[in-house]
Scaffold this active site. Structure first.
Site, PDB file in Angstrom:
ATOM      1  N   THR A 301       1.008  -1.236   0.128  1.00  0.00           N
ATOM      2  CA  THR A 301       0.079   0.058   0.124  1.00  0.00           C
ATOM      3  C   THR A 301       0.876   1.374   0.000  1.00  0.00           C
ATOM      4  OG1 THR A 301      -1.813  -1.120   1.098  1.00  0.00           O
ATOM      5  CG2 THR A 301      -1.789   0.916   1.234  1.00  0.00           C
ATOM      6  N   CYS A 384      -4.720  -8.008   5.970  1.00  0.00           N
ATOM      7  CA  CYS A 384      -4.553  -6.509   6.279  1.00  0.00           C
ATOM      8  C   CYS A 384      -5.045  -6.238   7.895  1.00  0.00           C
ATOM      9  CB  CYS A 384      -5.667  -5.628   5.480  1.00  0.00           C
ATOM     10  SG  CYS A 384      -5.470  -4.153   5.765  1.00  0.00           S
ATOM     11  N   ASP A 487      10.551 -10.775   6.947  1.00  0.00           N
ATOM     12  CA  ASP A 487      11.960 -10.872   7.328  1.00  0.00           C
ATOM     13  C   ASP A 487      13.027 -11.246   6.266  1.00  0.00           C
ATOM     14  OD1 ASP A 487      10.774 -10.059   9.592  1.00  0.00           O
ATOM     15  OD2 ASP A 487      11.144 -11.811  10.800  1.00  0.00           O
TER      16      ASP A 487
END
Length: 638
Positions: A301, A384, A487
């Protein structure tokens, strides 16, 4: 300037600090000395003399704009001592950011009839824009550079006199020049697809778009609900599958057999009727995408815009996906939401991600996408974590609403001709993983690919991703491809991730911090990229941004804003040559250090003003009324 690291600075003694990356001692410095060096060098390059007043002003700006470093995660006993008075944890997001309207930077605009060399304005005296070229040029900001990227690439600049590089393609009598050879070479070439047509936008706003397949599926759901209610009242009724194409078949009752001599045809029988009109594609007949062992750029986003995706494609990203789009906004024909679905010609495997919480809107949105834009797959966002989405039942909320989740997946699969993928998290609560329970169900729902982010909603980014759990889930998902996410900042991280048995890896923050990570993974090496090479990457982004958003003042400032959003992540990168221990870990924050030259030091700054300075190298000086506050704090990680 090349020997910036050799300046006599006071070396820090606390090199091994918990949560900080380990740097070579000769590069370490303090916050005050770092900003003093960066500011003095910047003033010297501008040819200005640094005064005490400038230093005081810079110090004041630094204290306002640079966020305080986050506190380290403490043990449970110590954590209680370090909480705020209200007991809330420190968050890493800037909320209620000031919104600057696009018209703020370009109040007096030139009429389109003048830009396109059409002297007759259809609005006549009622036109609100300027027609006097000399008057407009007197108030127009100075040009940024001598060459226009649009003119050099396509042979024509559609912004004419409004372009901030207008000198490159404007004659003395204010006419716009064209390069005939380049114009002919690019004639009929469409570099960007999936734009919203005006006709479709009007029909969506008037709600005159028909959704035949969605209506058929939703009627099935309604009938199923009625049957369940009848069964609950003790009436005998046959079961009906939620999927009209598979599962248990509808059993007609005797009353239905006697009712009506003929059934309504499934489609309007106007013209020749083909198999395509009445026979739904089977799952095996849908367009297939090879997801195996690919590098997937996550839908990001704000920062995952089209120019940024083009940069990542150059560095070797295999799969790209548009930013998360709200299905309700797409159904309303909002131009800003449809812009998230645009696809560049360089994106060979491209999908769009949609978010919603109800079967009707998600199914209709999938049918709308299927019939109007060119995509290789559609992704459902079930990961989300933000409150705005979660509290409405979307994003992570779908993971706890399995019946709605199933209806959404089956409905979208029913109307789509391309694969349907799903992105999920490990769960909602921190110590309550539920992904392993959902994955076997999603296999029954004919999901083509699953992406698992190794954190729960509550964790956000405060802990490391759980790759052991991802490994367990990948075995449960087989033979459906499962991508792992979390990660990954180096090729070593990627190699360890691939050892878990996942079909591929998705890269999110790692691509924002260093988009060349895709090259590193494919070539299995650490790239000690120079500061000038990183500036070239930003220059490519600025050129792509001017092509995408425009080369006028509005387009330039929009490109600058998105570049600053990206720099809030990119400043976390530590050059390989400065690290005491390679590779850098994504959850290790960089200490204050001086790079091998001034530009490297400037790019390491977490100060918003220094990011603006970098943007001014590429996009010229900022307007007087310009302000910027990043969406995410530069240290919004641990």
């Amino acid at each position: 300037m090349e020997g910036a690291a050799e300046e006599p600075v006071e070396k820090r003694t606390d090199v091994a600090v918990k949560g900080e990356a380990a740097l070579k001692s000769q590069y370490l410095t303090t916050k005050e000395q770092f900003h003093a060096f960066v500011d003095s060098e910047w003033q010297c390059q501008k040819g200005e003399k640094v005064t005490d007043g400038d230093k005081a002003e810079d110090t004041m700006t630094a204290s306002i704009e640079e966020p305080e470093p986050k506190k380290l995660k403490l043990d449970p006993e110590e954590r209680k001592k370090g909480l705020k008075p209200d007991g809330k944890r420190i968050r890493g997001q800037n909320k209620s950011r000031p919104h600057t309207k696009p018209t703020a930077f370009d109040e007096k605009r030139l009429c389109l009839s003048v830009i396109q060399d059409k002297r007759d304005c259809p609005f006549g005296d009622k036109c609100q824009f300027q027609h006097d070229v000399a008057e407009y040029l007197a108030t127009k900001p100075a040009d940024i550079g001598e060459s226009c990227y649009l003119y050099d690439t396509f042979g024509r600049c559609g912004y004419g006199l409004c372009c901030r590089f207008a000198k490159a393609h404007t004659t003395p009598d204010f006419k716009t020049m064209e390069n005939a050879e380049l114009v002919q070479a690019n004639e009929g070439k469409m570099t960007v697809k999936n734009s919203l047509s005006k006709d479709l936008q009007i029909r969506l706003r008037k709600r005159s778009v028909t959704f035949n397949q969605s209506t058929e599926y939703l009627n099935t759901l309604s009938n199923q609900k009625d049957k369940r209610e009848q069964q609950g009242n003790g009436d005998h009724a046959p079961e009906l599958s939620a999927d009209p194409t598979g599962g248990e078949q509808h059993v007609s009752t005797e009353a239905e057999a006697q009712a009506g001599p003929e059934k309504t045809p499934p489609v309007n029988t106007v013209g020749p009727l083909t198999d395509v009109d009445i026979i739904k594609l089977r799952l095996s007949e849908k367009k297939q995408v090879d997801f195996q062992d690919k590098l997937y750029l996550a839908p990001l986003t704000t920062c995952g815009n089209l120019p940024f995706r083009r940069v990542c494609k150059r560095f070797g990203a295999d799969i790209t996906c548009g930013e998360m789009a709200m299905c309700t906004n797409l159904l309303q024909g909002q131009q800003s939401e449809w812009a998230l679905l645009k696809r560049h010609e360089s994106e060979d495997v491209f999908g769009v991600q949609v978010e919603g919480c109800f079967p009707d809107t998600m199914t209709k949105c999938a049918e709308l996408i299927n019939g109007n834009i060119d995509v290789d797959f559609v992704d459902v966002n079930c990961g989300c974590p933000i409150d705005l989405v979660y509290k409405k039942g979307g994003g992570c909320g779908l993971m706890t609403r399995t019946r709605k989740f199933e209806q959404i997946i089956k409905g979208m699969n029913y109307v789509l001709d391309v694969p349907l993928t799903v992105k999920i998290r490990t769960g909602v609560q921190e110590k309550c993983n539920i992904a392993h329970k959902l994955i076997p169900e999603m296999k029954k729902w004919d999901v083509s690919m699953i992406t698992l982010h190794g954190r729960s909603r509550e964790q956000r980014y405060t802990k490391s991703a759980d790759w052991d759990y991802i490994n367990t889930c990948s075995k449960l998902a087989s033979p459906v491809p499962l991508f792992g996410n979390g990660d990954i900042l180096s090729y070593e991280d990627a190699m360890k991730a691939r050892e878990t048995g996942v079909s591929g890896i998705m890269i999110a923050r790692g691509a924002l911090i260093k988009p060349w990570i895709f090259t590193e993974i494919k070539e299995s090496r650490h790239w000690d990229i120079s500061s000038s090479e990183r500036l070239d990457v930003l220059r490519d982004f600025s050129n792509f941004g001017l092509e995408h958003w425009g080369s006028d003042t509005r387009g330039v400032e929009k490109t600058r804003t998105f570049m600053l959003e990206w720099l809030s992540f990119m400043c976390r990168y530590i050059p390989v040559g400065l690290l005491e221990r390679v590779p850098q870990k994504i959850n290790e924050r960089p200490p204050f250090y001086l790079g091998r030259n001034y530009l490297e030091s400037l790019m390491a700054s977490q100060h918003v003003g220094d990011w603006v300075r970098i943007s001014e190298m590429l996009l010229g000086p900022v307007p007087k009324n310009f302000n910027f506050l990043p969406k995410h704090k530069a240290n919004a990680y641990k």
